[in-house]
Write a protein that holds these residues in place. Structure first.
Motif, PDB file in Angstrom:
ATOM      1  N   VAL A   1       6.694 -10.370  15.331  1.00  0.00           N
ATOM      2  CA  VAL A   1       7.343 -10.497  14.020  1.00  0.00           C
ATOM      3  C   VAL A   1       8.101  -9.219  13.691  1.00  0.00           C
ATOM      4  N   ARG A   2       9.333  -9.352  13.188  1.00  0.00           N
ATOM      5  CA  ARG A   2      10.116  -8.194  12.754  1.00  0.00           C
ATOM      6  C   ARG A   2      10.704  -8.488  11.375  1.00  0.00           C
ATOM      7  N   VAL A   3      10.692  -7.505  10.484  1.00  0.00           N
ATOM      8  CA  VAL A   3      11.292  -7.692   9.160  1.00  0.00           C
ATOM      9  C   VAL A   3      12.813  -7.588   9.272  1.00  0.00           C
TER      10      VAL A   3
ATOM     11  N   ASP B   1       0.834  -1.213   0.000  1.00  0.00           N
ATOM     12  CA  ASP B   1       0.000   0.000   0.000  1.00  0.00           C
ATOM     13  C   ASP B   1       0.867   1.261   0.000  1.00  0.00           C
ATOM     14  N   GLU B   2       1.958   1.234   0.785  1.00  0.00           N
ATOM     15  CA  GLU B   2       2.832   2.410   0.872  1.00  0.00           C
ATOM     16  C   GLU B   2       3.524   2.679  -0.469  1.00  0.00           C
ATOM     17  N   LEU B   3       3.954   1.628  -1.132  1.00  0.00           N
ATOM     18  CA  LEU B   3       4.632   1.839  -2.423  1.00  0.00           C
ATOM     19  C   LEU B   3       3.649   2.339  -3.479  1.00  0.00           C
ATOM     20  N   ARG B   4       2.425   1.879  -3.414  1.00  0.00           N
ATOM     21  CA  ARG B   4       1.416   2.381  -4.345  1.00  0.00           C
ATOM     22  C   ARG B   4       1.132   3.853  -4.054  1.00  0.00           C
ATOM     23  N   ARG B   5       1.042   4.185  -2.757  1.00  0.00           N
ATOM     24  CA  ARG B   5       0.779   5.570  -2.349  1.00  0.00           C
ATOM     25  C   ARG B   5       1.882   6.505  -2.861  1.00  0.00           C
ATOM     26  N   ARG B   6       3.122   5.996  -2.892  1.00  0.00           N
ATOM     27  CA  ARG B   6       4.251   6.812  -3.357  1.00  0.00           C
ATOM     28  C   ARG B   6       4.290   6.954  -4.882  1.00  0.00           C
ATOM     29  N   GLY B   7       3.387   6.267  -5.561  1.00  0.00           N
ATOM     30  CA  GLY B   7       3.392   6.344  -7.024  1.00  0.00           C
ATOM     31  C   GLY B   7       4.361   5.375  -7.670  1.00  0.00           C
ATOM     32  N   THR B   8       4.901   4.440  -6.871  1.00  0.00           N
ATOM     33  CA  THR B   8       5.803   3.412  -7.422  1.00  0.00           C
ATOM     34  C   THR B   8       5.288   2.046  -6.998  1.00  0.00           C
ATOM     35  N   PRO B   9       4.131   1.644  -7.546  1.00  0.00           N
ATOM     36  CA  PRO B   9       3.539   0.379  -7.102  1.00  0.00           C
ATOM     37  C   PRO B   9       4.480  -0.794  -7.316  1.00  0.00           C
ATOM     38  N   PHE B  10       4.403  -1.734  -6.382  1.00  0.00           N
ATOM     39  CA  PHE B  10       5.259  -2.927  -6.434  1.00  0.00           C
ATOM     40  C   PHE B  10       4.427  -4.091  -6.927  1.00  0.00           C
ATOM     41  N   SER B  11       4.743  -4.615  -8.118  1.00  0.00           N
ATOM     42  CA  SER B  11       4.075  -5.842  -8.556  1.00  0.00           C
ATOM     43  C   SER B  11       5.141  -6.897  -8.784  1.00  0.00           C
ATOM     44  N   GLY B  12       4.767  -8.141  -8.526  1.00  0.00           N
ATOM     45  CA  GLY B  12       5.740  -9.224  -8.643  1.00  0.00           C
ATOM     46  C   GLY B  12       5.748 -10.011  -7.349  1.00  0.00           C
ATOM     47  N   LEU B  13       6.947 -10.334  -6.877  1.00  0.00           N
ATOM     48  CA  LEU B  13       7.076 -11.160  -5.690  1.00  0.00           C
ATOM     49  C   LEU B  13       7.699 -10.336  -4.572  1.00  0.00           C
ATOM     50  N   LEU B  14       6.940 -10.144  -3.522  1.00  0.00           N
ATOM     51  CA  LEU B  14       7.483  -9.468  -2.338  1.00  0.00           C
ATOM     52  C   LEU B  14       7.919 -10.544  -1.357  1.00  0.00           C
ATOM     53  N   TYR B  15       9.210 -10.554  -1.081  1.00  0.00           N
ATOM     54  CA  TYR B  15       9.802 -11.558  -0.190  1.00  0.00           C
ATOM     55  C   TYR B  15      10.080 -10.872   1.131  1.00  0.00           C
ATOM     56  N   ALA B  16       9.412 -11.336   2.187  1.00  0.00           N
ATOM     57  CA  ALA B  16       9.697 -10.800   3.515  1.00  0.00           C
ATOM     58  C   ALA B  16      10.547 -11.814   4.272  1.00  0.00           C
ATOM     59  N   GLY B  17      11.759 -11.382   4.647  1.00  0.00           N
ATOM     60  CA  GLY B  17      12.621 -12.185   5.518  1.00  0.00           C
ATOM     61  C   GLY B  17      12.367 -11.698   6.936  1.00  0.00           C
TER      62      GLY B  17
END
Ligand code: AMP
Ligand code: GLY
Length: 426
Positions: free
Chosen positions: A269-271, A245-261
């Motif tokens: 939980v902590r990233v 949501d934050e990346l979309r709000r910034r005008g740089t939407p993230f599509s693909g695979l978001l990997y959270a380590g």
């Protein structure tokens, strides 16, 4: 659908293997690929980092989907170049891939989206480094700000070692140490809808018992019998969705695979890090369990159509992968050694166990498969549970010959025997 996969490691072999089993895929291509991928896809000698060349190839092939595997082409804008040609691409834009490309950028996004992560300082001078190390105390966590193939991070109790690594990197992130087991969660997203895959655990250290230096990953397993069943929903709600949501709000939407380590700490939980692509070797075990055809899922993400996709289907069983690495990996690896036993694994252990190739190539003259990188093979097996999958994977590993190679013998060992204990693999 004709599909082109970009990359040439075991992750791309796993992607190609799953795509080759998808009835909707009429032709499968890969650039540059490796000796194993050549068995399921047609290879093309195109530079994965050259967006124009990749877009030209995709157009010439009539590809309906391009899947970009590794981070370097994503950060270089290869998915953008393909999309600009009107061809759907699975993978974020160069701007959104900064989530992986810059740890400082990722920290900024997390702060804005209220995503839980380690407290951190970005340091560029020796004075800032000393101040940050002093503020957190040991164990020290020092990360190169840029891409470093999983090897730019030093976690140490030794102040001098921490300081030396920081000064060698230039711009670094120094952060609070996170205790607790690690989890890798992949989410497929079209920039708005987030679809989590099953969680996996990666083994980052080179040697048994989590000893030795950090690597790109020496093995993985899925599912995580010790994890709370609500964990995935919690991670989506507190980490993946707010970040998307934050990346979309910034005008740089993230599509693909978001990997959270992630670290599952006593405080929640902590990233630890984000990656902008499928993880390697976790993909090998996650895809081994995914029953939903892969091409349709990735195409839906690439075309903004994920909300209409049916729920994912998974096998009830488990999967384990063990990485066979070259002599001296993760230092400067020795390459060019012949690999034996590949056909025996196929004949004796297939199809529940199989070998995915990472750094391999076929010798033109002899036809032998040779090592060509640090991580050489990812031997993968499925079973009704982790113990069965482990037994199968290590039986297959034992058939492989590669002079000077090493692998871990304890992948998924704790999780297989102690379902309640938070297996420590880190
Ligand atoms: P990264 O490249 O950020 O994933 O870091 C590589 C590995 O270093 C992680 O998988 C962890 O095992 C370890 N690590 C990174 N950050 C931390 C942290 N804040 N606390 C403890 N271990 C960490
Ligand atoms: N297995 C860790 C990574 O893909 O970054």
């Amino acid at each position: 659908m004709k599909v082109l996969v970009i990359g040439g490691g075991a992750r791309e072999h796993a992607l190609c293997r799953s795509l080759s089993l998808d009835p909707d895929v009429t032709a499968l291509h890969c650039a540059p690929g490796n000796a194993g991928i050549a068995e399921v896809a047609e290879l093309h000698a195109v530079d994965a980092l050259d967006g124009a060349a990749v877009a030209d190839l995709a157009a010439a092939l009539g590809a309906g989907l391009v899947v970009v595997g590794p981070e370097a082409p994503l950060v270089a804008g290869v998915a953008d170049a393909v999309r600009a040609r009107g061809i759907p691409a699975f993978g974020p834009s160069a701007e959104a891939a900064q989530l992986e490309g810059s740890k400082a950028f990722a920290k900024d996004v997390m702060a804005a989206a209220n995503v839980p992560t380690a407290r951190a300082y970005v340091c560029t001078t020796p004075a800032e480094v000393d101040e940050a190390l002093d503020a957190f105390g040991p164990p020290y966590v020092v990360k190169d700000d840029g891409l470093a193939a999983g090897k730019g991070v030093v976690v140490t109790g030794d102040l001098e070692e921490a300081r030396e690594h920081a000064l060698a990197c230039g711009r670094v992130v120094i952060e609070e140490f996170l205790d607790g087991p690690e989890v890798s969660l992949f989410a497929v997203t079209d920039g708005e809808t987030v679809v989590p895959l099953q969680p996996a655990q990666d083994f980052k250290r080179a040697y048994d018992g989590d000893e030795g230096p950090n690597t790109g990953g020496m093995g993985a397993y899925s599912p995580l019998p010790w994890a709370d069943p609500a964990l995935v929903d919690e991670i989506v709600a507190t980490v993946c969705q707010p970040t998307v949501d934050e990346l979309r709000r910034r005008g740089t939407p993230f599509s693909g695979l978001l990997y959270a380590g992630l670290a599952i700490t006593s405080r929640g939980v902590r990233v630890i890090e984000f990656n902008a692509r499928f993880g390697d070797p976790e993909t090998q075990v996650v895809l081994a369990r995914l029953k939903t055809p892969l091409a349709g899922l990735l195409k839906a993400a690439a075309t903004g159509a994920l909300a209409a996709e049916p729920p994912l289907r998974w096998s009830d069983g488990a999967a384990v992968t063990v990485v066979i690495a070259s002599h001296n990996y993760p230092g400067t690896p020795r390459t060019g050694d012949p690999i034996t036993g590949l056909d025996e694994v196929t004949a004796e252990d297939g199809p529940t166990a199989y070998v995915l190739h990472a750094g391999t190539k076929r010798d033109g003259a002899s036809g032998d498969v040779l090592s060509a990188g640090g991580r050489v093979l990812s031997v993968t097996a499925s079973g009704s549970d982790l113990a069965k999958a482990r037994e199968r994977v290590y039986r297959a590993v034992a058939r492989i010959g590669l002079d000077g190679s090493h692998h871990r013998t304890d992948i998924a060992a704790k999780a297989a025997t102690d379902a309640s204990g938070a297996a420590g693999g880190a």
